[in-house]
Structures are given as C-alpha cells and as structure tokens.
Design a protein around this motif. Structure first.
Motif, PDB file in Angstrom:
ATOM      1  N   ARG A  71      45.496  52.042  34.706  1.00 28.80           N
ATOM      2  CA  ARG A  71      46.064  50.517  34.418  1.00 28.80           C
ATOM      3  C   ARG A  71      45.499  49.945  35.645  1.00 28.80           C
ATOM      4  NH1 ARG A  71      52.216  49.263  33.553  1.00 28.80           N
ATOM      5  NH2 ARG A  71      52.445  50.148  35.181  1.00 28.80           N
ATOM      6  N   VAL A  85      44.846  41.782  28.569  1.00 26.82           N
ATOM      7  CA  VAL A  85      45.341  40.828  27.860  1.00 26.82           C
ATOM      8  C   VAL A  85      45.515  39.653  28.595  1.00 26.82           C
ATOM      9  CG1 VAL A  85      47.324  40.345  26.182  1.00 26.82           C
ATOM     10  CG2 VAL A  85      46.338  42.492  25.940  1.00 26.82           C
ATOM     11  N   ILE A  86      46.582  39.961  29.926  1.00 25.48           N
ATOM     12  CA  ILE A  86      46.964  39.100  30.760  1.00 25.48           C
ATOM     13  C   ILE A  86      45.797  37.971  31.133  1.00 25.48           C
ATOM     14  CG2 ILE A  86      47.846  38.643  32.968  1.00 25.48           C
ATOM     15  CD1 ILE A  86      49.794  41.095  32.336  1.00 25.48           C
ATOM     16  N   HIS A  87      44.606  38.511  31.480  1.00 27.63           N
ATOM     17  CA  HIS A  87      43.347  37.872  31.845  1.00 27.63           C
ATOM     18  C   HIS A  87      42.414  37.646  30.890  1.00 27.63           C
ATOM     19  CE1 HIS A  87      44.726  38.191  36.035  1.00 27.63           C
ATOM     20  NE2 HIS A  87      45.199  39.412  35.785  1.00 27.63           N
ATOM     21  N   LYS A  88      42.933  37.851  29.638  1.00 29.25           N
ATOM     22  CA  LYS A  88      42.129  37.233  28.367  1.00 29.25           C
ATOM     23  C   LYS A  88      40.645  37.952  28.448  1.00 29.25           C
ATOM     24  CE  LYS A  88      44.766  33.210  27.582  1.00 29.25           C
ATOM     25  NZ  LYS A  88      45.608  33.165  28.858  1.00 29.25           N
ATOM     26  N   GLU A 146      47.105  46.003  28.773  1.00 28.57           N
ATOM     27  CA  GLU A 146      47.932  44.632  29.486  1.00 28.57           C
ATOM     28  C   GLU A 146      47.366  43.882  30.503  1.00 28.57           C
ATOM     29  OE1 GLU A 146      52.019  45.315  30.598  1.00 28.57           O
ATOM     30  OE2 GLU A 146      52.505  43.320  29.723  1.00 28.57           O
ATOM     31  N   PRO A 147      46.595  44.471  31.415  1.00 30.36           N
ATOM     32  CA  PRO A 147      45.959  43.526  32.381  1.00 30.36           C
ATOM     33  C   PRO A 147      44.989  42.848  31.618  1.00 30.36           C
ATOM     34  CG  PRO A 147      45.794  45.770  33.077  1.00 30.36           C
ATOM     35  CD  PRO A 147      46.656  45.730  31.970  1.00 30.36           C
ATOM     36  N   ARG A 186      44.691  38.252  41.584  1.00 30.47           N
ATOM     37  CA  ARG A 186      45.171  39.332  41.215  1.00 30.47           C
ATOM     38  C   ARG A 186      44.377  40.209  40.766  1.00 30.47           C
ATOM     39  NH1 ARG A 186      50.043  39.619  42.873  1.00 30.47           N
ATOM     40  NH2 ARG A 186      51.682  37.620  42.556  1.00 30.47           N
ATOM     41  N   GLN A 232      45.107  45.405  42.949  1.00 29.71           N
ATOM     42  CA  GLN A 232      46.107  45.956  42.022  1.00 29.71           C
ATOM     43  C   GLN A 232      46.753  47.019  42.954  1.00 29.71           C
ATOM     44  OE1 GLN A 232      46.268  45.756  38.683  1.00 29.71           O
ATOM     45  NE2 GLN A 232      45.196  43.786  39.074  1.00 29.71           N
ATOM     46  N   SER A 282      57.722  52.985  36.632  1.00 25.90           N
ATOM     47  CA  SER A 282      56.620  51.928  36.503  1.00 25.90           C
ATOM     48  C   SER A 282      56.016  51.607  35.235  1.00 25.90           C
ATOM     49  CB  SER A 282      55.743  52.395  37.715  1.00 25.90           C
ATOM     50  OG  SER A 282      55.189  53.612  37.467  1.00 25.90           O
ATOM     51  N   LEU A 283      56.587  52.237  33.979  1.00 25.91           N
ATOM     52  CA  LEU A 283      55.844  52.124  32.784  1.00 25.91           C
ATOM     53  C   LEU A 283      56.922  51.928  31.854  1.00 25.91           C
ATOM     54  CD1 LEU A 283      53.609  55.431  32.748  1.00 25.91           C
ATOM     55  CD2 LEU A 283      52.877  53.157  33.088  1.00 25.91           C
ATOM     56  N   ASP A 284      56.678  50.583  31.239  1.00 28.27           N
ATOM     57  CA  ASP A 284      57.604  50.144  30.191  1.00 28.27           C
ATOM     58  C   ASP A 284      57.851  51.083  29.357  1.00 28.27           C
ATOM     59  OD1 ASP A 284      59.005  48.857  28.329  1.00 28.27           O
ATOM     60  OD2 ASP A 284      58.171  46.996  28.677  1.00 28.27           O
ATOM     61  N   ARG A 297      59.157  51.018  26.344  1.00 27.22           N
ATOM     62  CA  ARG A 297      58.956  50.669  24.942  1.00 27.22           C
ATOM     63  C   ARG A 297      57.373  50.203  24.685  1.00 27.22           C
ATOM     64  NH1 ARG A 297      63.660  50.166  22.521  1.00 27.22           N
ATOM     65  NH2 ARG A 297      65.444  50.573  23.901  1.00 27.22           N
ATOM     66  N   LYS A 298      56.605  50.423  25.441  1.00 27.78           N
ATOM     67  CA  LYS A 298      55.264  50.290  24.806  1.00 27.78           C
ATOM     68  C   LYS A 298      54.314  51.637  24.886  1.00 27.78           C
ATOM     69  CE  LYS A 298      55.096  45.555  25.925  1.00 27.78           C
ATOM     70  NZ  LYS A 298      55.508  44.893  24.609  1.00 27.78           N
TER      71      LYS A 298
END
Lengths: 297, 343
Positions: free
Chosen positions: B169, B122-125, B119-120, B93, B97, B106-108, B110-111
C-alpha cells in the motif's frame, strides 16, 4: 520461498477454522429465543404486506347491529368492537401502522443521530460539546413526553408520528455512535488512511462508520420495539394516526371503555403489541450476542 | 547520496497537558520532540533508534504531518510541508508514505486486501477500476504475495503477510520517501528477516529513501546507512552506521550498544549499565538531559545543555566530554571491527 509456502499453509488452516465457525445467521438461530423473535418478526412483516388478503373483513366497515360480538361469533374471528368492526381485521391492518412507524421513525432517528454522533465523536472539541449538550437536553425530557410535545406541535398524522418518534430517537443514536466513533478513530488504520491523504469524508464513511456499525444495528433493532410502543402510546392518547385508521394503540384505547362488556378489543390489541415488542427485543438480544465476538454461545 | 531529499530543522512538538483547573491552559507540556534537525539523502536509509518514549514515533508523525509541529520545518524536495495548505499537502503525501508498526491494527478489517492497496490510488484519483486492479496485482507480486490474494480480508493473513500488504500500500503511489515506524518489531524473528530483506530489495528496485525507526539495534545495523540516536526528544548522536557502531562519541550510544546481547559466550563485552529510567519529558533534567544517568557526568552537564557538534565527516554528537582533553570515554573500548559482520 519455502517460508511463503509455510505462511500459505497458515492461511489455509485459518480459513478452515473460519468455515467451522458458525456464520452470523447460524449463531442467531441457534439461540432459540432469537429464532422465535425472528420468526414472529417475519410473520408480522408478511401480515403487514398481505393485510388485504389475510383480513377477513374490511377493517373500517361499521355495523352497529353486530357491535361487541365475542370471539368467533357470526364468523368474526376475534369478535367485533363497539362500532361492529372486525377486531381481527383491524389488528391485521394495525400491524402496518406499527411496522411503518417503528421502522421509519428509527431510520429517521438513526440517520440524523448517527450523523450528529459521528460529527461529535470524530471532530471532537467544541463541536462535540455543542452537539452532545444539545442531545443531553433532549435526553432530559422523558421519551414519551417529548413525543407528545412534538405531536401537539406538528399535529396528527402518520408522517408526523414518524417525525415525532424519530426526533425522540435521535439523542440515543447520537450517543451510541459517538461512543463507537471515539474508539474507532484512534485505530491505527485510521491514521494510515490519513497519512495516505484521504479527506475526512472518506475516512468517516469508508472506515469509521463501517467499523462502528455492529452496535448501531443492535441499538436500532431494540429501538424499533421502543418506537412501536411509543406509537401505540401516542395513539392510545389520541395523538397518533387519525381515526378510523386502525392502529393497535387506538384499538386499545377504544377497548378500555368496554373492558367489562367485551374485553376482546383491549386484550388482543394489547397482546399484539406485547408479542411484537417482545419478539423484536429477543431478536435484538440474540443479534447483540451473535455480533459480539467475545461471547461464545 | 549527494542531495538532501528531506531537510528537517528544529522540529519541535510540545503536547500541552490538561490543566487540573478548568478553563485554564496548563503551562506544563510533554516535550515529546525537542528541536530535532537532520537531513535525509536520496536513496539512503536513516535509522532512528532510542528507548521507548524518546519521541521516535512522534518524530515520524511530525515529518509526515500527521501531527502538526509546535515549531520547526520539514522540507521535502525543497518545499516546506509545515504551514502548507491542505490541498497542496495532499498532493505531497504521494511522495512520502508510512509503514506502521502494528500489522494487525493498520489494516481496516472490513476491507479486502485489494481495496486497501487500491485506496491510495482512489484517494489521489489515479487510473480507472481496471488499471487499479492491475496495479494491485502487480504490487502484491512485488511484495511476494499472489495477485489472487486481493479478494481476501486482512484477518486471513499472518503478521508477516499483513506487513507485506502494508508495504504494498505504501508503494502504490510510487513515493520517494517511506517512513517505517518499527515495521518489524511486532513480528517473529524469522519473519522479521524476510520483511527486512524485502524492504532492502524494494529500496534498490525503486530507489527509495527510508527513515527507519526501531529500537532493535541489530535490525538497524543491517538496514541503515546512517543512524540517529534519540534520547528524550533530542538527537544525541548521528553518523554513519560504522561511526555509530565502532566509534560512538556519546555515552548514551555506548550504553545502548553495550545492551546488544553477546553473539558468543566467549565474547568479552564491557557492559555499561545505566541506572534509573528515562526521566519524565514533562520536567526534563536541567542541562544535558542525560546527566542523571550518565556514568561520566560532570558539573557542567547539570547546567549547560550540550550542542550537537561535528566530530568529523558529518558525525555529530552532543556531549560535553568531547570538549575535554582527556576524554574518559576513550578508555572504554568500543566493539572490535572484526565483530561487525554486515553490509
């Protein structure tokens, strides 16, 4: 890049508008009834925390010679009960039980119910059917009957009261949360997060739950009131916390035998329950209106 | 433009309908995408155009494995994404993208913007907190926003700015392919141009490959190297933008092109007006799906579905007219060359 400057300006005006819009707290206290509820809840919490300082007597000291005194007699603010215990002090201490049970039971129900509701709503399919049919089964029992059954199974005691009322609260939360999640999980930003490669756990706890929170909070507030009534009801039936621990329900129970001789016992404990539950409900109503962006006060 | 980075073969998605009889699977299904094949080459932009409901967005999600295909393969850098195990797909992934259509949904909400763009990572460390913050700042500047914007919430931005955040993003993981699902159709025309120019600039700077989905033919003409025209879940014509705009072989493409508004009142334009609307993808017409609306429909069109055939230089079209000696389409002039003024 003049266009970016123009956009910059738009952002600024939007910010100004936002500042003008009242904050959540402002909206809340503008609603008189909600403000009243908030103040009462605040006073109640203070009372529960500082009960030993506020109470004028020890709530469990009996003195039969001073039984069933009226309001204000011999320095007893609200009189005494059939064992000569100070009613005022017992009500003050009783607020502890009510608040602890109310909050802890709702927390218990909210955590378990939310997890079940999220799992059902997010994953759907068979898991959804199994969880929700089980919840419907729990729903089929009247709330108080379910709590009574659980109490007889678990036995008396504060922790058991919390667990019993907590379990009775689970299906409500599961249903509310599931409904919210069903809506939120269809949002495009959830799809975006999936396309980034996020795991379910991350999507649920970082995106789905935070966006479903508002109705959960309102429902939890209202449930606290319900849990306090349930605790009082259980104590009234003798299934709540063990005597001699003071609880509004048990004072009410003792008071019902002396309604004619000394109505103070039943009146003041009943009033405490009434005012507390009413305040929490008023606050919950205000909270719901304040959190609902479509409702302009 | 030599090596195909993405190879899609016979991609199919049939959504099964709910059966009116409980506990019985319905045999009806919506044929949203029906046997689509195409290649995307390194560094190019493939445009996908078509009417609403023709399966463009479903196709994008199939390529991205957001929806599991019923049939077919998607090969990215030589590896098939369909049937790939979950962990491996997660790694893949990073290379593909997506930018979504609606900048508001398409944007949360609350963030903060910083959290969203990070975020991407963080997800993929990737990286630690400080390096991620640096990267977010860099990305914001790349898309024409300020690094200081990272602490703000999405609702504080306008549509164009939000779409820039979405693009930032999508860029965070240095992908090879970005699928743009109608990235500008929700924006004002003036902002559309900015976002499109940004996308073009980024393509040059980062050697990106785009799949660009749109129903706006002018945007596609400006953006794309090659264009695929979809109708009812199938690609009916595919070729370079020049071939499609100047020498389209399919009556549907002609009709689409003739719907572009005139640029001047003096321009003479042959309008091909289609009757009816897109048929239901549950029961598509027999033979060529387009025959009910096609002004040139023949008997064979009702019986035999046409195959995509090569008409030279990789320009493909699926129409029975191409087999005829005297193709009636030749009588209709396509847009004159001097009218095209882009690239």
């Amino acid at each position: 890049m003049t266009s970016i400057q123009a956009e910059e300006e738009i952002v600024k005006t939007m910010e100004d508008k936002r500042k003008k819009e009242q904050s959540l707290f402002r909206k809340l206290i503008k609603n008189r009834l909600a403000a009243f509820g908030l103040i009462v809840i605040f006073l109640l919490i203070i009372t529960a925390i500082f009960a030993p300082l506020i109470a004028t007597h020890d709530p469990n000291t009996m003195d039969v010679t001073k039984a069933l005194l009226g309001v204000g007699e011999q320095g007893y603010l609200l009189g005494t009960d059939n064992f000569g215990r100070d009613i005022f002090s017992r009500i003050v201490y009783g607020s502890r039980i009510s608040l602890i049970v109310g909050i802890a039971a709702v927390l218990f129900g909210a955590v378990i119910g939310s997890l079940l509701g999220v799992a059902a709503g997010y994953f759907g399919g068979k898991l959804d059917s199994v969880i929700m049919r089980f919840m419907d089964g729990l729903f089929a029992f009247p709330f108080i009957l379910l709590a009574i059954t659980l109490m007889t199974v678990l036995g008396q005691g504060l922790i058991n009261v919390i667990i019993a009322i907590g379990i009775a609260n689970v299906p409500g939360f599961a249903r509310v949360v599931r409904g919210q999640v069903l809506g939120v999980k269809e949002s495009e930003f959830i799809e975006v997060t999936r396309s980034l490669g996020a795991k379910h756990r991350r999507i649920i706890f970082q995106h789905v739950l935070p966006n479903s929170l508002a109705p959960i909070i309102v429902y939890a507030t209202m449930s606290v009131a319900g849990a306090i009534i349930s605790e009082a009801a259980l104590s009234f039936l003798g299934l709540g916390v063990q005597p001699p621990t003071a609880s509004w329900g048990s004072i009410l129970k003792d008071g019902k035998d002396f309604l004619v001789l000394n109505p103070n016992m039943a009146t003041f404990s009943g009033l405490s329950i009434l005012i507390t539950v009413l305040s929490i409900n008023l606050f919950g109503d205000g909270l719901r209106d304040a959190l609902d962006p479509k409702m302009k006060v | 433009m030599t090596e195909a980075i993405l190879k899609v073969r016979n991609l199919t998605k049939h959504f099964h309908l709910d059966s009116p009889i409980p506990f019985k699977k319905s045999d009806q299904s919506v044929k949203a995408v029906d046997g689509v094949s195409f290649d995307v080459f390194q560094g190019e932009t493939l445009g996908v155009v078509g009417e609403s409901g023709c399966g463009k967005s479903t196709m994008a999600r199939l390529v991205n494995q957001l929806i599991t295909p019923t049939k077919g393969t998607v090969e990215l850098n030589g590896e098939n994404l369909v049937d790939m195990n979950k962990e491996r797909l997660r790694v893949f992934r990073k290379t593909i993208q997506m930018v979504f259509q609606d900048p508001f949904a398409s944007l949360d909400p609350r963030k903060t913007v910083g959290e969203l763009i990070a975020e991407p990572l963080v997800i993929h460390k990737i990286g630690n907190k400080a390096s991620r913050r640096e990267r977010v700042k860099e990305l914001l500047e790349v898309v024409g926003l300020r690094g200081s914007h990272s602490g703000r919430y999405p609702h504080e931005f306008s549509g164009g700015q939000r779409q820039r955040i979405n693009i930032a993003r999508a860029l965070a993981l240095n992908p090879d392919v970005i699928i743009c699902d109608e990235p500008v159709s929700a924006l004002d025309v003036s902002v559309q141009a900015q976002v499109i120019n940004l996308l073009k600039k980024l393509q040059k700077d980062f050697n990106l490959t785009y799949i660009f989905i749109s129903h706006d033919l002018n945007v596609v003409r400006y953006m794309c190297d090659r264009i695929a025209v979809m109708y009812l879940g199938k690609i009916v014509e595919m070729g370079t933008y020049k071939e499609i705009y100047e020498d389209s072989k399919h009556p549907y493409t002609r009709a689409l092109l003739s719907s572009i508004p005139k640029e001047s009142p003096n321009e003479v334009k042959e309008r091909i007006i289609l009757s009816g609307s897109v048929p239901s993808p549950i029961n598509p017409p027999s033979g060529c799906h387009f025959h009910e609306r096609c002004p040139f429909a023949m008997e064979i069109c009702k019986i035999k579905p046409p195959e995509l055939m090569d008409v030279g230089n990789g320009h493909q079209s699926s129409c029975h007219l191409l087999e005829l000696e005297n193709n009636p389409m030749k009588a209709i002039p396509t847009k004159k060359k001097e009218e095209l003024k882009c690239h």
